[in-house]
Design a protein around this motif. Structure first.
Motif, PDB file in Angstrom:
ATOM      1  N   SER A 138     -35.540  11.764 -21.117  1.00 28.10           N
ATOM      2  CA  SER A 138     -34.930  12.969 -20.558  1.00 28.10           C
ATOM      3  C   SER A 138     -34.079  13.658 -21.613  1.00 28.10           C
ATOM      4  CB  SER A 138     -34.060  12.610 -19.352  1.00 28.10           C
ATOM      5  OG  SER A 138     -34.825  11.973 -18.350  1.00 28.10           O
ATOM      6  N   PRO A 139     -34.387  14.909 -21.960  1.00 21.56           N
ATOM      7  CA  PRO A 139     -33.573  15.647 -22.934  1.00 21.56           C
ATOM      8  C   PRO A 139     -32.260  16.107 -22.293  1.00 21.56           C
ATOM      9  CG  PRO A 139     -35.319  17.042 -22.100  1.00 21.56           C
ATOM     10  CD  PRO A 139     -35.554  15.683 -21.514  1.00 21.56           C
ATOM     11  N   PRO A 140     -31.333  16.661 -23.073  1.00 21.08           N
ATOM     12  CA  PRO A 140     -30.043  17.091 -22.521  1.00 21.08           C
ATOM     13  C   PRO A 140     -30.204  18.251 -21.542  1.00 21.08           C
ATOM     14  CG  PRO A 140     -30.267  17.813 -24.783  1.00 21.08           C
ATOM     15  CD  PRO A 140     -31.405  16.886 -24.527  1.00 21.08           C
ATOM     16  N   LYS A 141     -29.227  18.381 -20.643  1.00 20.04           N
ATOM     17  CA  LYS A 141     -29.316  19.419 -19.618  1.00 20.04           C
ATOM     18  C   LYS A 141     -29.387  20.808 -20.227  1.00 20.04           C
ATOM     19  CE  LYS A 141     -29.925  20.614 -15.614  1.00 20.04           C
ATOM     20  NZ  LYS A 141     -30.978  20.011 -14.754  1.00 20.04           N
ATOM     21  N   SER A 142     -28.681  21.027 -21.322  1.00 15.16           N
ATOM     22  CA  SER A 142     -28.715  22.347 -21.955  1.00 15.16           C
ATOM     23  C   SER A 142     -30.130  22.709 -22.397  1.00 15.16           C
ATOM     24  CB  SER A 142     -27.756  22.382 -23.145  1.00 15.16           C
ATOM     25  OG  SER A 142     -27.972  21.264 -23.996  1.00 15.16           O
ATOM     26  N   LEU A 143     -30.882  21.738 -22.888  1.00 13.35           N
ATOM     27  CA  LEU A 143     -32.264  22.005 -23.288  1.00 13.35           C
ATOM     28  C   LEU A 143     -33.135  22.230 -22.055  1.00 13.35           C
ATOM     29  CD1 LEU A 143     -34.532  22.234 -25.326  1.00 13.35           C
ATOM     30  CD2 LEU A 143     -34.717  19.742 -25.326  1.00 13.35           C
ATOM     31  N   GLN A 144     -32.891  21.464 -20.994  1.00 11.45           N
ATOM     32  CA  GLN A 144     -33.663  21.649 -19.763  1.00 11.45           C
ATOM     33  C   GLN A 144     -33.467  23.053 -19.199  1.00 11.45           C
ATOM     34  OE1 GLN A 144     -32.190  18.385 -17.405  1.00 11.45           O
ATOM     35  NE2 GLN A 144     -33.708  16.943 -18.201  1.00 11.45           N
ATOM     36  N   HIS A 204     -27.210  23.325  -3.852  1.00 11.59           N
ATOM     37  CA  HIS A 204     -26.450  23.895  -4.952  1.00 11.59           C
ATOM     38  C   HIS A 204     -25.151  24.512  -4.450  1.00 11.59           C
ATOM     39  CE1 HIS A 204     -30.299  23.210  -6.794  1.00 11.59           C
ATOM     40  NE2 HIS A 204     -29.807  23.510  -7.987  1.00 11.59           N
ATOM     41  N   ALA A 205     -24.326  24.931  -5.405  1.00 13.17           N
ATOM     42  CA  ALA A 205     -22.993  25.435  -5.067  1.00 13.17           C
ATOM     43  C   ALA A 205     -23.059  26.658  -4.153  1.00 13.17           C
ATOM     44  CB  ALA A 205     -22.223  25.765  -6.340  1.00 13.17           C
ATOM     45  N   ASP A 206     -24.135  27.455  -4.249  1.00 14.97           N
ATOM     46  CA  ASP A 206     -24.254  28.650  -3.411  1.00 14.97           C
ATOM     47  C   ASP A 206     -24.986  28.391  -2.107  1.00 14.97           C
ATOM     48  OD1 ASP A 206     -26.783  28.235  -4.356  1.00 14.97           O
ATOM     49  OD2 ASP A 206     -26.914  30.111  -5.503  1.00 14.97           O
ATOM     50  N   GLY A 207     -25.257  27.111  -1.815  1.00 13.92           N
ATOM     51  CA  GLY A 207     -25.895  26.747  -0.552  1.00 13.92           C
ATOM     52  C   GLY A 207     -27.400  26.666  -0.599  1.00 13.92           C
ATOM     53  N   THR A 208     -28.037  27.146  -1.656  1.00 10.35           N
ATOM     54  CA  THR A 208     -29.488  27.075  -1.746  1.00 10.35           C
ATOM     55  C   THR A 208     -29.935  25.658  -2.082  1.00 10.35           C
ATOM     56  OG1 THR A 208     -29.378  27.733  -4.067  1.00 10.35           O
ATOM     57  CG2 THR A 208     -29.706  29.487  -2.447  1.00 10.35           C
ATOM     58  N   VAL A 209     -31.130  25.313  -1.623  1.00 12.30           N
ATOM     59  CA  VAL A 209     -31.684  23.986  -1.871  1.00 12.30           C
ATOM     60  C   VAL A 209     -32.991  24.157  -2.633  1.00 12.30           C
ATOM     61  CG1 VAL A 209     -32.566  21.857  -0.848  1.00 12.30           C
ATOM     62  CG2 VAL A 209     -30.639  23.057   0.224  1.00 12.30           C
ATOM     63  N   PHE A 210     -33.039  23.647  -3.828  1.00  8.66           N
ATOM     64  CA  PHE A 210     -34.258  23.735  -4.624  1.00  8.66           C
ATOM     65  C   PHE A 210     -34.212  22.677  -5.731  1.00  8.66           C
ATOM     66  CE2 PHE A 210     -31.240  26.664  -6.579  1.00  8.66           C
ATOM     67  CZ  PHE A 210     -31.337  26.372  -7.932  1.00  8.66           C
ATOM     68  N   ASP A 217     -34.030  21.609  -9.505  1.00  8.41           N
ATOM     69  CA  ASP A 217     -33.519  22.126 -10.780  1.00  8.41           C
ATOM     70  C   ASP A 217     -34.542  21.941 -11.895  1.00  8.41           C
ATOM     71  OD1 ASP A 217     -30.923  22.975 -10.060  1.00  8.41           O
ATOM     72  OD2 ASP A 217     -30.268  20.888  -9.996  1.00  8.41           O
ATOM     73  N   PRO A 218     -34.464  22.768 -12.958  1.00  9.73           N
ATOM     74  CA  PRO A 218     -35.261  22.476 -14.154  1.00  9.73           C
ATOM     75  C   PRO A 218     -34.802  21.144 -14.745  1.00  9.73           C
ATOM     76  CG  PRO A 218     -33.665  24.228 -14.594  1.00  9.73           C
ATOM     77  CD  PRO A 218     -33.644  23.979 -13.121  1.00  9.73           C
ATOM     78  N   ALA A 219     -35.722  20.251 -14.945  1.00  9.19           N
ATOM     79  CA  ALA A 219     -35.383  18.914 -15.450  1.00  9.19           C
ATOM     80  C   ALA A 219     -36.570  18.370 -16.231  1.00  9.19           C
ATOM     81  CB  ALA A 219     -35.009  17.965 -14.311  1.00  9.19           C
ATOM     82  N   PHE A 247     -27.286  24.237 -12.505  1.00 14.38           N
ATOM     83  CA  PHE A 247     -28.630  23.648 -12.450  1.00 14.38           C
ATOM     84  C   PHE A 247     -28.593  22.117 -12.566  1.00 14.38           C
ATOM     85  CE2 PHE A 247     -30.098  27.963 -13.863  1.00 14.38           C
ATOM     86  CZ  PHE A 247     -30.919  28.205 -12.761  1.00 14.38           C
ATOM     87  N   SER A 248     -27.488  21.519 -12.152  1.00 12.29           N
ATOM     88  CA  SER A 248     -27.360  20.049 -12.172  1.00 12.29           C
ATOM     89  C   SER A 248     -26.982  19.518 -10.808  1.00 12.29           C
ATOM     90  CB  SER A 248     -26.311  19.624 -13.206  1.00 12.29           C
ATOM     91  OG  SER A 248     -26.642  20.035 -14.492  1.00 12.29           O
ATOM     92  N   ALA A 249     -27.516  20.116  -9.765  1.00 16.09           N
ATOM     93  CA  ALA A 249     -27.138  19.704  -8.412  1.00 16.09           C
ATOM     94  C   ALA A 249     -27.510  18.249  -8.141  1.00 16.09           C
ATOM     95  CB  ALA A 249     -27.813  20.618  -7.387  1.00 16.09           C
ATOM     96  N   ARG A 250     -28.662  17.848  -8.603  1.00 19.13           N
ATOM     97  CA  ARG A 250     -29.084  16.457  -8.385  1.00 19.13           C
ATOM     98  C   ARG A 250     -28.166  15.498  -9.130  1.00 19.13           C
ATOM     99  NH1 ARG A 250     -30.414  12.327  -5.664  1.00 19.13           N
ATOM    100  NH2 ARG A 250     -31.847  10.867  -6.629  1.00 19.13           N
ATOM    101  N   ARG A 251     -27.840  15.847 -10.373  1.00 14.75           N
ATOM    102  CA  ARG A 251     -26.941  14.997 -11.154  1.00 14.75           C
ATOM    103  C   ARG A 251     -25.559  14.960 -10.533  1.00 14.75           C
ATOM    104  NH1 ARG A 251     -27.554  10.806 -13.848  1.00 14.75           N
ATOM    105  NH2 ARG A 251     -29.529  11.747 -14.380  1.00 14.75           N
TER     106      ARG A 251
END
Length: 942
Positions: A84-90, A155-161, A163-165, A239-243
């Motif tokens: 897994s690469p770093p989140k910034s790259l994802q 996610h923080a705005d209530g949406t569920v999806f 993330d790019p990972a 974009f780190s809701a799962r983490r």
């Protein structure tokens, strides 16, 4: 950003899950490595049918390829290695256009290829023969499956999806052809052993590839973990809701994913929800829309990262870093922690050290250069043929220390009168073991070591010893690695006592601490490193060479916490012998003493059984519940025992901080602290991590820095009496420390970065608790603890020790150890406790380079240790020069080991490589001569 390895799945499970790898919108799988005679070609696409067949170890006709598989029908089919690469790259990958995304894909794929090449070269072995005792080198067969998203999360705005990972699963088939044409199963142990090494190589290759594209990287964690600079942290957080879900699980017990990557990965695997896959949806377009909704234009995000990367490239030295210096610095860091290290540790250290270099650096070339320069010495090889290393400096130092100790063990001093010693010992009321040790310490030997389990009353037996020597006209002084323990020794024995480094630093400035008729008493000597011990004995030898009568008494225990560096006490004890005192007197109840003994012996299951029988093991559901239960029990006990002391113990500084926060919330609710913090300071933990420290009147604080003007040392504790601001706006605090009031300002206790070196003192680490005694102790039991940690933590209290553990965290670890297809099975309570017991039974006793000497070499070392009066004309090796990268580069191994004096070491007579060629160097599995205990004195003799 980690590389993880999971035990593979059964064929039946994998068949059911095949679409996870071979379907949907993810790219087709690709064969990355191709072993012999399996009909696959590296670089070709993976076909479902053949992949499933090989995963089941079947040939094209459906017959088993492994003929002798022990009758197993559900053998492990493969090993899943996830990169897994770093989140910034994802995030960059998720928002980039197709062209840039392809470039990032290529860089990541190349890094995965580099890491897998390492495993193919160093970790590919088949086991054969009875019990798999014979290992044979083979080639790996592995398929790579790239995935681009995480599991859906809120996610923080209530949406569920999702993330790019971006991440890549590499499935290594548990199958390989051996030299005789037969097929066998892999030895999975070495795959797991090389996990960190594999991760470091991946990080290095990935960082180099990104920099070649013009991006900048910045190291942010251990093992070469980095982030791409120029990517806004707000985007990464969104974009780190799962983490974030996983971090919320870990944070109540003071852990973060960077601090506990294995646990975080285990939680990620064991709490997955089904992916929502809609092949018609363009996920990259969706992610760009979400970024734009936050105010980030996707094109600008990528352009900004590229621009920052260009700017950093212009600032870098065009010549690039000095690779040799970087390699020697990595080597230096290794030897600061241990006397020796394995091949995997060196490769990982070199790869991590080169993350951020201008170009990819060949680790093989770095290793060859270290060998050619004589910077490393191969001591032995492990079962897979991988080298075990040390450095010439450490080999010389530890052999010199052994010679010094042996020679000092032959020296005598004028001991106190035996009849006076007998009267003092009789009046002290010692038990038989204590008395025997005290008699030895009052004898004529110049050096004596006494070891004992925690709570055996080492301070009690030292009091009559100190008195006997003082009555005989000797000056008795004390020392320890920590000022806090030295002050306890001072108070217990009524002697002048200081931290070891303070005594040594004074001696360097012509303030000799060893005068005629001086007895040096060292407490907690098991924490002394080889370097420190060698300097101490060098000072003693120097004093004796000048005609002074000096002696040393060392008290400690090699079975407790290990030194950060080579184990000095172990080398000395092996040279001069040791006496053990194992009768525990601290705990009042026999069952509590049995707990301490069992933990120390590595029988954690027995210890946990005793504690559970008396209601002292508390299993909670979730980290927050665990913290709350521990603090509730502590608070209740404190109310019922207002005059008795208590102690809260945890493994890490982060866990201690979490416990301190929970305690302060309780105290604030009870009105013992102000409703809000009176002041917030930028502070630092003992491990160097920046934190915000909230202080209020009534807080118990621990000073983490020595200040002679204030009269405090590292570890001094006090209670804040007032927090005020002077007319000039400067903050002034007053703390009650014992019987005196200490007034100080933050500037009196800052580090070089201006951060205050003060902490809350309600909880402490295992390391900080060593040497302390309390009425009861509350321990946050963590599977990251080993035998030494729990031995110390569970032995502090005179009464009962209460253990609290989080069943969820432990379950995640249990499931992570299972086969992937078995991870949904419910965990039984017995399995959970067994896993905790296994963790708490692990031994981390440190080895030395002397372990690899043959008996003949060790005997030659003893012969080198002539009595001091016969060696007056030889130079005394008082201490080693500071080992620096520059020094290591300049010094040649032949100079280090071939021209040193005979008084330093037996190896100093010849080059180690010459010794190896002549059959006299350390041999694989060479062991020291057996040790026996003298029944007359209890000393260990060779």
């Amino acid at each position: 950003m980690v590389a993880t390895i999971s035990a593979g799945t059964s064929a039946r499970y994998y068949t059911a899950q095949i679409e996870y790898y071979l379907g949907g919108r993810e790219p087709d799988g690709q064969w990355l490595l191709a072993g012999r005679e399996l009909g696959v070609i590296a670089g070709s696409l993976v076909e479902s049918a053949s992949f499933e067949r090989l995963h089941a170890a079947l040939d094209e006709d459906g017959r088993p390829l492994v003929r002798n598989d022990g009758g197993r029908t559900e053998a492990v089919g493969g090993y899943d290695v996830t990169f897994s690469p770093p989140k910034s790259l994802q995030v960059l990958w998720g928002l980039a256009d197709a062209g840039w995304r392809a470039k990032l894909d290529a860089v990541d794929a190349a890094a995965v290829q580099q890491a897998m090449a390492l495993l193919d070269r160093d970790a590919a072995f088949c086991r054969r023969g009875r019990g798999g005792a014979v290992l044979e080198k083979v080639r790996l067969t592995a398929a790579a499956f790239q995935h681009g998203e995480a599991r859906p999360a809120a996610h923080a705005d209530g949406t569920v999806f999702a993330d790019p990972a971006l991440h890549t699963h590499v499935v290594i088939l548990n199958l390989a052809q051996r030299a005789d044409g037969s097929f066998g199963r892999l030895d999975g142990r070495t795959l797991f052993n090389l996990k960190m090494c594999c991760g470091a190589v991946y990080h290095q290759a990935l960082a180099a590839g990104l920099m070649k594209l013009g991006l900048g990287v910045e190291v942010t964690g251990k093992n070469g973990i980095f982030e791409v600079v120029g990517v806004d942290p707000e985007l990464c957080t969104y974009f780190s809701a799962r983490r974030r879900e996983i971090e919320n699980e870990l944070s109540p017990i003071g852990l973060a994913t960077a601090d506990a990557p294995a646990l975080a990965a285990a939680k990620a695997r064991t709490t997955r929800r089904a992916k929502i896959i809609d092949a018609a949806e363009d996920r990259h377009a969706f992610w760009r829309v979400r970024a734009a909704a936050l105010g980030f234009e996707p094109e600008h995000v990528v352009a900004q990262a590229r621009g920052v990367g260009r700017d950093r490239a212009l600032l870098r030295d065009e010549v690039g870093p000095d690779n040799k210096r970087v390699a020697l610095a990595a080597l230096e860091e290794l030897i600061q922690r241990d006397s020796l290290f394995e091949h995997r540790h060196l490769v990982a250290a070199l790869a991590a050290a080169h993350v951020g270099s201008n170009a990819f650096v060949s680790i093989d070339a770095e290793l060859a250069a270290l060998h050619n320069d004589g910077a490393v010495i191969e001591l032995d090889r492990d079962r897979w043929g991988h080298p075990i290393y040390s450095t010439p400096e450490i080999v010389q130092l530890e052999q010199a220390l052994f010679v010094q100790a042996t020679r000092l063990g032959q020296a005598k001093v004028a001991a106190p009168a035996s009849h006076h010693v007998a009267r003092l010992l009789a009046a002290a009321g010692l038990n038989a073991e204590q008395e025997a040790a005290a008699r030895l310490a009052c004898g004529s030997e110049a050096i004596v070591t006494v070891e004992g389990a925690p709570g055996v009353g080492k301070s009690t037996l030292l009091r009559p010893v100190a008195r006997a020597w003082q009555d005989a006209g000797w000056r008795v002084i004390g020392a320890s690695t920590a000022w806090k323990i030295a002050h306890q020794l001072r108070d217990d024995l009524g002697i002048d006592a200081r931290a070891i480094d303070s005594w040594l630093a004074g001696a360097e400035h012509d303030r000799a601490f060893l005068t005629d008729k001086t007895l040096l008493v060292i407490d907690e000597s098991g924490l002394i490193t080889s370097q420190q011990m060698q300097r101490i004995l060098g000072k003693i030898e120097r004093a004796r060479a000048e005609g002074l009568e000096v002696a040393v008494r060392m008290v400690g225990d090699r079975r407790q916490l290990q030194p950060i560096g080579g184990p000095g006490l172990r080398i000395v004890a092996e040279a001069v012998g040791t006496m053990r005192v194992d009768t525990i007197v601290r705990q009042r109840e026999s069952w509590a003493r049995n707990v301490v003994t069992a933990f120390g012996d590595g029988r954690a299951a027995d210890a946990l059984g005793h504690l559970a029988e008396y209601g002292c093991v508390h299993e909670l559901d979730g980290p927050a519940s665990t913290i709350n239960a521990l603090i509730e029990n502590w608070e209740s006990w404190r109310r019922d025992h207002p005059s008795d002391s208590s102690l809260i113990v945890a493994k890490t500084n982060m866990q201690v901080a979490a416990l301190n926060r929970a305690v302060r919330e309780r105290l604030r609710a009870a009105g013992e602290l102000a409703a809000t913090a009176d002041v917030s300071l930028a502070a630092v933990t003992p491990s160097g991590q920046p934190v915000t420290l909230d202080l209020a009147e009534g807080d118990r604080v621990r000073f983490l820095k020595r200040n002679d003007i204030l009269g405090i040392v590292n570890g001094t504790e006090g209670r804040l009496k007032s927090i005020e601001r002077a007319a000039d706006g400067r903050l002034r605090l007053k703390a009650q420390v014992g019987t005196w009031l200490v007034a100080f300002g933050p500037d009196d206790l800052t580090d070089e970065a201006g951060r205050v070196q003060v902490a809350h003192a309600y909880a402490t680490t295992c390391y900080g608790s060593q040497g302390l005694t309390t009425e009861t102790a509350f321990v946050l039991a963590d599977p990251a603890m080993d035998r030494h940690d729990i031995h110390v933590a569970a032995s502090r209290s005179r009464g009962a020790t209460q253990l609290f553990f989080d069943r969820r965290a432990l379950d995640a670890r249990v499931q992570a150890e299972r086969l992937l297809g078995d991870r949904n099975r419910e965990i039984e309570p017995e399995e959970r406790i067994a896993a905790l017991a296994d963790a708490l039974s692990r031994s981390g006793v440190k080895k030395t380079t002397l372990d690899y000497l043959t008996p003949a070499q060790r005997q030659t070392l003893r012969e080198q240790a002539r009595p001091l009066e016969l060696a007056q004309e030889e130079p005394i090796l008082e201490e080693q020069p500071e080992i620096t990268p520059e020094g290591s580069a300049r010094r040649n191994r032949r100079h280090l080991l071939g021209e040193a004096s005979a008084s330093q070491s037996v190896s100093a007579a010849q080059d180690v490589r010459t010794l190896q060629s002549e059959g006299a160097a350390p041999k694989p599995n060479a062991r020291a001569p057996s040790r026996r205990r003298s029944r007359s004195k209890g000393q260990c003799l060779e």
